[in-house]
Design a protein around this motif. Structure first.
Motif, PDB file in Angstrom:
ATOM      1  N   GLY A  64       0.817  -1.210   0.000  1.00 19.16           N
ATOM      2  CA  GLY A  64       0.000   0.000   0.000  1.00 19.16           C
ATOM      3  C   GLY A  64       0.848   1.257   0.000  1.00 19.16           C
ATOM      4  O   GLY A  64       1.972   1.267  -0.509  1.00 19.16           O
ATOM      5  N   ASP A  65       0.315   2.329   0.582  1.00 16.13           N
ATOM      6  CA  ASP A  65       1.024   3.602   0.616  1.00 16.13           C
ATOM      7  C   ASP A  65       2.261   3.513   1.504  1.00 16.13           C
ATOM      8  O   ASP A  65       2.306   2.762   2.482  1.00 16.13           O
ATOM      9  N   ASN A  66       3.261   4.324   1.138  1.00 15.44           N
ATOM     10  CA  ASN A  66       4.502   4.410   1.903  1.00 15.44           C
ATOM     11  C   ASN A  66       5.207   3.048   1.954  1.00 15.44           C
ATOM     12  O   ASN A  66       5.024   2.221   1.071  1.00 15.44           O
ATOM     13  N   THR A  67       5.991   2.821   2.974  1.00 20.08           N
ATOM     14  CA  THR A  67       6.761   1.576   3.067  1.00 20.08           C
ATOM     15  C   THR A  67       6.494   0.888   4.398  1.00 20.08           C
ATOM     16  O   THR A  67       6.181   1.543   5.394  1.00 20.08           O
ATOM     17  N   ASP A  68       6.624  -0.433   4.392  1.00 18.40           N
ATOM     18  CA  ASP A  68       6.438  -1.205   5.619  1.00 18.40           C
ATOM     19  C   ASP A  68       6.942  -2.623   5.370  1.00 18.40           C
ATOM     20  O   ASP A  68       6.587  -3.227   4.360  1.00 18.40           O
ATOM     21  N   PRO A  69       7.774  -3.165   6.270  1.00 20.25           N
ATOM     22  CA  PRO A  69       8.279  -4.529   6.062  1.00 20.25           C
ATOM     23  C   PRO A  69       7.201  -5.603   6.187  1.00 20.25           C
ATOM     24  O   PRO A  69       7.398  -6.732   5.746  1.00 20.25           O
ATOM     25  N   PHE A  70       6.066  -5.235   6.796  1.00 18.04           N
ATOM     26  CA  PHE A  70       4.955  -6.178   6.941  1.00 18.04           C
ATOM     27  C   PHE A  70       3.677  -5.545   6.377  1.00 18.04           C
ATOM     28  O   PHE A  70       2.636  -5.537   7.026  1.00 18.04           O
ATOM     29  N   ALA A  71       3.782  -5.030   5.169  1.00 19.53           N
ATOM     30  CA  ALA A  71       2.654  -4.324   4.560  1.00 19.53           C
ATOM     31  C   ALA A  71       1.420  -5.218   4.479  1.00 19.53           C
ATOM     32  O   ALA A  71       0.326  -4.834   4.888  1.00 19.53           O
ATOM     33  N   ALA A  72       1.585  -6.419   3.931  1.00 18.54           N
ATOM     34  CA  ALA A  72       0.477  -7.377   3.832  1.00 18.54           C
ATOM     35  C   ALA A  72       0.930  -8.694   4.439  1.00 18.54           C
ATOM     36  O   ALA A  72       1.981  -9.220   4.068  1.00 18.54           O
ATOM     37  N   VAL A  73       0.135  -9.208   5.373  1.00 19.80           N
ATOM     38  CA  VAL A  73       0.503 -10.439   6.077  1.00 19.80           C
ATOM     39  C   VAL A  73      -0.709 -11.361   6.152  1.00 19.80           C
ATOM     40  O   VAL A  73      -1.782 -10.959   6.613  1.00 19.80           O
ATOM     41  N   LEU A  74      -0.517 -12.604   5.711  1.00 20.83           N
ATOM     42  CA  LEU A  74      -1.555 -13.631   5.785  1.00 20.83           C
ATOM     43  C   LEU A  74      -0.966 -14.820   6.530  1.00 20.83           C
ATOM     44  O   LEU A  74       0.048 -15.379   6.113  1.00 20.83           O
ATOM     45  N   ILE A  75      -1.607 -15.216   7.636  1.00 20.78           N
ATOM     46  CA  ILE A  75      -0.990 -16.193   8.527  1.00 20.78           C
ATOM     47  C   ILE A  75      -1.993 -17.252   8.978  1.00 20.78           C
ATOM     48  O   ILE A  75      -3.177 -16.966   9.139  1.00 20.78           O
ATOM     49  N   GLN A  76      -1.497 -18.469   9.158  1.00 20.43           N
ATOM     50  CA  GLN A  76      -2.293 -19.554   9.734  1.00 20.43           C
ATOM     51  C   GLN A  76      -1.454 -20.252  10.800  1.00 20.43           C
ATOM     52  O   GLN A  76      -0.257 -20.466  10.623  1.00 20.43           O
ATOM     53  N   GLY A  77      -2.109 -20.612  11.907  1.00 21.02           N
ATOM     54  CA  GLY A  77      -1.397 -21.190  13.041  1.00 21.02           C
ATOM     55  C   GLY A  77      -1.190 -20.180  14.145  1.00 21.02           C
ATOM     56  O   GLY A  77      -0.762 -20.511  15.251  1.00 21.02           O
ATOM     57  N   ASP A  78      -1.514 -18.925  13.849  1.00 20.48           N
ATOM     58  CA  ASP A  78      -1.428 -17.825  14.802  1.00 20.48           C
ATOM     59  C   ASP A  78      -2.236 -16.674  14.206  1.00 20.48           C
ATOM     60  O   ASP A  78      -2.574 -16.690  13.019  1.00 20.48           O
ATOM     61  N   ASP A  79      -2.552 -15.683  15.026  1.00 21.98           N
ATOM     62  CA  ASP A  79      -3.311 -14.539  14.522  1.00 21.98           C
ATOM     63  C   ASP A  79      -2.450 -13.291  14.395  1.00 21.98           C
ATOM     64  O   ASP A  79      -2.964 -12.187  14.204  1.00 21.98           O
ATOM     65  N   GLY A  80      -1.132 -13.477  14.497  1.00 18.04           N
ATOM     66  CA  GLY A  80      -0.227 -12.344  14.426  1.00 18.04           C
ATOM     67  C   GLY A  80       0.216 -11.857  15.783  1.00 18.04           C
ATOM     68  O   GLY A  80       1.095 -10.997  15.888  1.00 18.04           O
ATOM     69  N   SER A  81      -0.359 -12.416  16.850  1.00 19.88           N
ATOM     70  CA  SER A  81       0.000 -12.006  18.210  1.00 19.88           C
ATOM     71  C   SER A  81       1.130 -12.849  18.783  1.00 19.88           C
ATOM     72  O   SER A  81       1.660 -12.544  19.844  1.00 19.88           O
ATOM     73  N   PHE A  82       1.469 -13.948  18.096  1.00 18.55           N
ATOM     74  CA  PHE A  82       2.500 -14.890  18.528  1.00 18.55           C
ATOM     75  C   PHE A  82       2.147 -15.571  19.849  1.00 18.55           C
ATOM     76  O   PHE A  82       3.024 -15.938  20.623  1.00 18.55           O
ATOM     77  N   LEU A  83       0.860 -15.760  20.081  1.00 14.87           N
ATOM     78  CA  LEU A  83       0.412 -16.545  21.231  1.00 14.87           C
ATOM     79  C   LEU A  83       0.246 -18.018  20.859  1.00 14.87           C
ATOM     80  O   LEU A  83       0.186 -18.876  21.732  1.00 14.87           O
ATOM     81  N   PHE A  84       0.133 -18.295  19.564  1.00 12.77           N
ATOM     82  CA  PHE A  84       0.045 -19.654  19.033  1.00 12.77           C
ATOM     83  C   PHE A  84      -1.059 -20.469  19.719  1.00 12.77           C
ATOM     84  O   PHE A  84      -0.822 -21.557  20.234  1.00 12.77           O
TER      85      PHE A  84
END
Length: 218
Positions: A64-84
């Motif tokens: 998207g706009d500007n820059t970001d190392p995690f601009a778009a993230v699609l994950i399974q096995g966790d919701d991105g919180s790293f609580l697993f």
């Protein structure tokens, strides 16, 4: 004459048996909705400045706009919180992780300066649910708009719980890129196991019936 019929029937039966055992292999999977036939169900969208959508049975990750190392993230096995809370358990017989990916589009982004020598890049990250030293990140070098299959060795995670994360890094290259991801699945022992299709069984039964009739008439 009858002997000729039996010979022909045997040849047909042999061909059917070969078709039965060398039919298209089926790849087993422990990943839910890896073909995105149910949209993005069972996957979590942890995007920041980018987006994740589903289109025609594929997941689409876009920067998207500007820059970001995690601009778009699609994950399974966790919701991105790293609580697993619900990690993917890797069967000890798993060999590879297979992923189909393609570069779909490249659009001008006026919010970027274009000063980076790197372009937006799609990565596969594997996060271990217990020991972060097992974490690994792989680049998915999809360069064309025709999907390619990429294979990743899973030997380091056999018997372990993991999260699989597709991450699109948005670089300051002056463009926004979109990638497709599809057919995310595990293969076993790097050798697909042939699974006969129902039609093959029917053809085999027909061949056996034909052979029996020929023998009876003889």
């Amino acid at each position: 004459m009858e002997s000729s019929k039996i010979t022909k029937a045997c040849i047909v039966l042999l061909c059917l048996v070969q078709s039965l055992f060398f039919s298209t292999a089926a790849l087993a999977t422990l990943i839910n909705n890896g073909d995105f036939s149910s949209g993005l169900n069972d996957w979590s969208d942890a995007s920041f400045t980018g987006s994740v959508t589903e289109n025609d049975g594929q997941a689409i990750l876009s920067s998207g706009d500007n820059t970001d190392p995690f601009a778009a993230v699609l994950i399974q096995g966790d919701d991105g919180s790293f609580l697993f809370d619900s990690p993917i358990m890797v069967d000890p017989n798993v060999s590879m992780l297979s992923v189909d990916a393609a570069l779909l589009s490249m659009l001008f982004d006026p919010t970027e300066q274009g000063g980076s020598a790197f372009s937006d890049t799609l990565f596969l990250a594997i996060y271990d649910a217990v020991d972060y030293t097992f974490d690994a990140v792989f680049e998915i070098p999809a360069l064309g708009n025709v999907a390619e299959t990429f294979l990743f060795d899973m030997s380091d995670w056999l018997g372990r719980g993991i999260a699989i994360s597709f991450e699109l890094a948005d670089e300051d290259d002056g463009f926004n890129l979109s990638y497709s991801v599809d057919n995310v699945l595990f293969t076993y022992n790097n050798t697909p196991v042939p699974v006969p299709e129902p039609e093959s069984f029917i053809m085999l039964l027909v061949g056996l019936t034909l052979l029996a009739r020929c023998r009876k008439s003889a």
